[in-house]
Scaffold this motif. Structure first.
Motif, PDB file in Angstrom:
ATOM      1  N   SER A   6     -24.039 -11.693 -32.232  1.00 59.72           N
ATOM      2  CA  SER A   6     -24.902 -13.069 -32.115  1.00 59.72           C
ATOM      3  C   SER A   6     -24.089 -14.185 -32.798  1.00 59.72           C
ATOM      4  N   ARG A   7     -23.373 -13.756 -33.794  1.00 49.93           N
ATOM      5  CA  ARG A   7     -22.760 -14.784 -34.700  1.00 49.93           C
ATOM      6  C   ARG A   7     -21.548 -14.999 -34.217  1.00 49.93           C
ATOM      7  N   PHE A   8     -20.836 -14.013 -33.750  1.00 48.62           N
ATOM      8  CA  PHE A   8     -19.224 -14.070 -33.393  1.00 48.62           C
ATOM      9  C   PHE A   8     -18.900 -13.605 -32.045  1.00 48.62           C
ATOM     10  N   GLY A   9     -19.829 -13.467 -31.410  1.00 46.81           N
ATOM     11  CA  GLY A   9     -19.316 -12.930 -29.936  1.00 46.81           C
ATOM     12  C   GLY A   9     -19.080 -11.581 -29.907  1.00 46.81           C
ATOM     13  N   GLN A  10     -17.972 -11.288 -29.198  1.00 45.70           N
ATOM     14  CA  GLN A  10     -17.143  -9.856 -29.221  1.00 45.70           C
ATOM     15  C   GLN A  10     -16.409  -9.593 -30.235  1.00 45.70           C
ATOM     16  N   LEU A  11     -16.371  -8.507 -30.863  1.00 45.45           N
ATOM     17  CA  LEU A  11     -15.743  -8.326 -32.094  1.00 45.45           C
ATOM     18  C   LEU A  11     -14.919  -6.805 -31.764  1.00 45.45           C
ATOM     19  N   GLU A  16     -13.165   2.972 -38.134  1.00 47.54           N
ATOM     20  CA  GLU A  16     -13.243   3.598 -39.684  1.00 47.54           C
ATOM     21  C   GLU A  16     -14.272   2.624 -40.370  1.00 47.54           C
ATOM     22  N   ARG A  17     -14.544   1.481 -39.597  1.00 48.33           N
ATOM     23  CA  ARG A  17     -15.310   0.565 -40.407  1.00 48.33           C
ATOM     24  C   ARG A  17     -16.778   0.715 -40.225  1.00 48.33           C
ATOM     25  N   VAL A  37     -18.012  -5.509 -41.153  1.00 47.82           N
ATOM     26  CA  VAL A  37     -17.230  -6.734 -40.652  1.00 47.82           C
ATOM     27  C   VAL A  37     -16.810  -7.805 -41.916  1.00 47.82           C
ATOM     28  N   GLN A  38     -15.429  -7.791 -42.235  1.00 41.70           N
ATOM     29  CA  GLN A  38     -15.147  -8.606 -43.256  1.00 41.70           C
ATOM     30  C   GLN A  38     -15.321 -10.261 -42.698  1.00 41.70           C
ATOM     31  N   THR A  39     -15.809 -11.120 -43.690  1.00 38.61           N
ATOM     32  CA  THR A  39     -15.992 -12.127 -43.395  1.00 38.61           C
ATOM     33  C   THR A  39     -14.858 -13.153 -43.301  1.00 38.61           C
ATOM     34  N   GLY A  40     -13.774 -12.784 -44.071  1.00 37.64           N
ATOM     35  CA  GLY A  40     -12.627 -13.626 -44.253  1.00 37.64           C
ATOM     36  C   GLY A  40     -11.596 -13.076 -45.100  1.00 37.64           C
ATOM     37  N   ALA A  41     -10.063 -13.139 -45.027  1.00 38.72           N
ATOM     38  CA  ALA A  41      -9.236 -12.357 -45.747  1.00 38.72           C
ATOM     39  C   ALA A  41      -9.534 -12.768 -47.295  1.00 38.72           C
ATOM     40  N   GLY A  42      -9.503 -11.771 -48.192  1.00 40.71           N
ATOM     41  CA  GLY A  42      -9.678 -11.717 -49.556  1.00 40.71           C
ATOM     42  C   GLY A  42     -11.357 -12.270 -50.067  1.00 40.71           C
ATOM     43  N   SER A  43     -12.198 -12.347 -48.837  1.00 39.82           N
ATOM     44  CA  SER A  43     -13.605 -12.377 -49.179  1.00 39.82           C
ATOM     45  C   SER A  43     -14.234 -11.307 -49.869  1.00 39.82           C
ATOM     46  N   GLY A  44     -15.237 -11.409 -50.809  1.00 37.19           N
ATOM     47  CA  GLY A  44     -15.836 -10.247 -51.216  1.00 37.19           C
ATOM     48  C   GLY A  44     -17.238  -9.877 -50.462  1.00 37.19           C
ATOM     49  N   PHE A  45     -17.445 -10.813 -49.522  1.00 32.75           N
ATOM     50  CA  PHE A  45     -18.623 -10.739 -48.635  1.00 32.75           C
ATOM     51  C   PHE A  45     -18.481 -10.069 -47.358  1.00 32.75           C
ATOM     52  N   TYR A  46     -19.207  -9.197 -46.721  1.00 35.85           N
ATOM     53  CA  TYR A  46     -19.276  -8.743 -45.373  1.00 35.85           C
ATOM     54  C   TYR A  46     -20.482  -8.832 -44.843  1.00 35.85           C
ATOM     55  N   TRP A  47     -20.311  -8.671 -43.317  1.00 38.40           N
ATOM     56  CA  TRP A  47     -21.261  -8.681 -42.468  1.00 38.40           C
ATOM     57  C   TRP A  47     -21.640  -6.973 -42.321  1.00 38.40           C
ATOM     58  N   VAL A  59     -25.809  -9.966 -44.836  1.00 39.75           N
ATOM     59  CA  VAL A  59     -24.762 -10.118 -45.491  1.00 39.75           C
ATOM     60  C   VAL A  59     -24.537  -9.144 -46.616  1.00 39.75           C
ATOM     61  N   VAL A  60     -23.507  -8.488 -46.963  1.00 35.58           N
ATOM     62  CA  VAL A  60     -23.539  -7.576 -48.125  1.00 35.58           C
ATOM     63  C   VAL A  60     -22.221  -7.834 -48.863  1.00 35.58           C
ATOM     64  N   CYS A  61     -22.175  -7.329 -50.217  1.00 41.20           N
ATOM     65  CA  CYS A  61     -21.197  -7.273 -51.063  1.00 41.20           C
ATOM     66  C   CYS A  61     -21.326  -6.245 -52.087  1.00 41.20           C
ATOM     67  N   ASP A  62     -20.089  -6.238 -52.815  1.00 37.45           N
ATOM     68  CA  ASP A  62     -19.866  -5.340 -53.782  1.00 37.45           C
ATOM     69  C   ASP A  62     -20.624  -5.979 -55.201  1.00 37.45           C
TER      70      ASP A  62
END
Length: 99
Positions: A6-11, A16-17, A37-47, A59-62
């Motif tokens: 719902s946030r990014f449309g089709q991905l 492996e992810r 799903v990585q939020t952006g290059a180099g970001s530590g946050f993911y969906w 939203v998840v992170c290490d």
């Protein structure tokens, strides 16, 4: 594999992810398959996007991004349930909550 969000449309997500939670996530026992799903290059946050439920994502992170010596207490039987022999070989994520 293509998933709908719902946030990014089709991905298009690398297979492996995908992560399968045998018992689901607390509060969502019916939803077992997610894509990281990585939020952006180099970001530590993911969906952590539910596969097949476009409106369900976290939203998840290490946690070591914020607490460098973070350690999770894990029982041996829990590690066996996810085919690990040591927590050292695991990548840990926590769900981020806005307060």
């Amino acid at each position: 594999m293509m998933i709908e969000t719902s946030r990014f449309g089709q991905l298009d997500v690398d297979p492996e992810r995908f992560i399968v939670f045998g018992d689901g996530i607390l509060g969502f026992p019916w939803q077992k398959e997610y894509a990281l799903v990585q939020t952006g290059a180099g970001s530590g946050f993911y969906w952590l996007q539910a596969v097949g439920t476009p409106d369900l994502a976290f939203v998840v992170c290490d946690p070591r991004l914020f607490v460098s010596d973070f350690q999770i207490p894990v029982k041996l039987e829990d590690l066996e349930g996810i085919a690990l022999t040591s927590a050292e070989n695991a990548q840990v994520f926590v769900i981020v909550n806005k307060v």
